[in-house]
Scaffold this active site. Sequence first.
Site: not given
Length: 301
Positions: A20, A103, A105, A123, A156, A206
């Site tokens: 990511e 948390r 992202n 998740e 996101n 995303d």
Amino acid sequence: MTMSSAKIECVLRENWRCGESPVWEEASNSLLFVDIPAKKVCRWDSLSKEVQQVTVDAPVSSVALRHSGGYVATVGTKFCALNWEDQSAVVLATVDKDKKNNRFNDGKVDPAGRYFAGTMAEETAPAVLERHQGSLYSLFPDHHVEKYFDQVDISNGLDWSLDHKIFYYIDSLSYSVDAFDYDLQTGKISNRRSVYKLEKEEQIPDGMCIDVEGKLWVACYNGGRVIRLDPETGKRLRTVKLPVVKTTSCCFGGKDYSEMYVTSARDGMDPEGLLQQPEAGGIFKITGLGVKGIPPYPYAG
Ligand SMILES: O=C(O)[C@H](O)[C@@H](O)[C@H](O)[C@H](O)CO
Ligand SMILES: [Zn+2]
């Protein structure tokens, strides 16, 4: 108008669990990115092809350049400063203290040097989580944190228009790319609206980045593609498919920001899927797109 033909190459096949937050660092000709569940910040030198890694003590969801040197990263629910040389992380601020299962992202720095990042509940499987637990925050250069809104599912992709007057944002489970008016002076956002709703086969929006023409590129998780959107007309202009289904984020980099880098994930894939997609979790380089990107902004604090 003819569309230039894109070439896709897997440049790193280390099979990250969830790659990511790709960020191009011009000074080192490198691509920075994270592997969230592996708690790793990685730096791939595009010339030597070597990867360096720093392991931190919690899931690390985004990384950004820092004006004063080193990097900043979102680790667990903390904004941290990362010193690459001694591999140390110093906490600059903590959010969601009352939400033990949360948390951070995705995160990105705005044109004024504020580090924006949102949170989510952890998740149990990809896109399976307690809903409405996340919020969007930014870390100002003086290290104070502002909260914009809550009720987020999976915070996101984010980026800013070329004139800095619009903030684009994705809450993945809304299946929408949204826009806000943006005040660069104060860092305030207002007037939320949707600029694009994903189609079924595009799956889950995303990570996201903007190009020099002001168009948005969105990585589609489970959709195996990046799509280029015109936020003014709400139309999709282009689809570029990749050989892996869990495409997570994208950024421009390389010479003059003429290449696109795409991260991917392998967590959540079954053994059959992994056999069919051996490059799952790899980093991809797309050349020949015919459009460039812009340099990332460094955190100013
Ligand atoms: O990297 C992220 O944004 C999330 O942390 C990932 O877990 C997935 O991309 C998400 O599940 C897709 O919606
Ligand atoms: Zn993401």
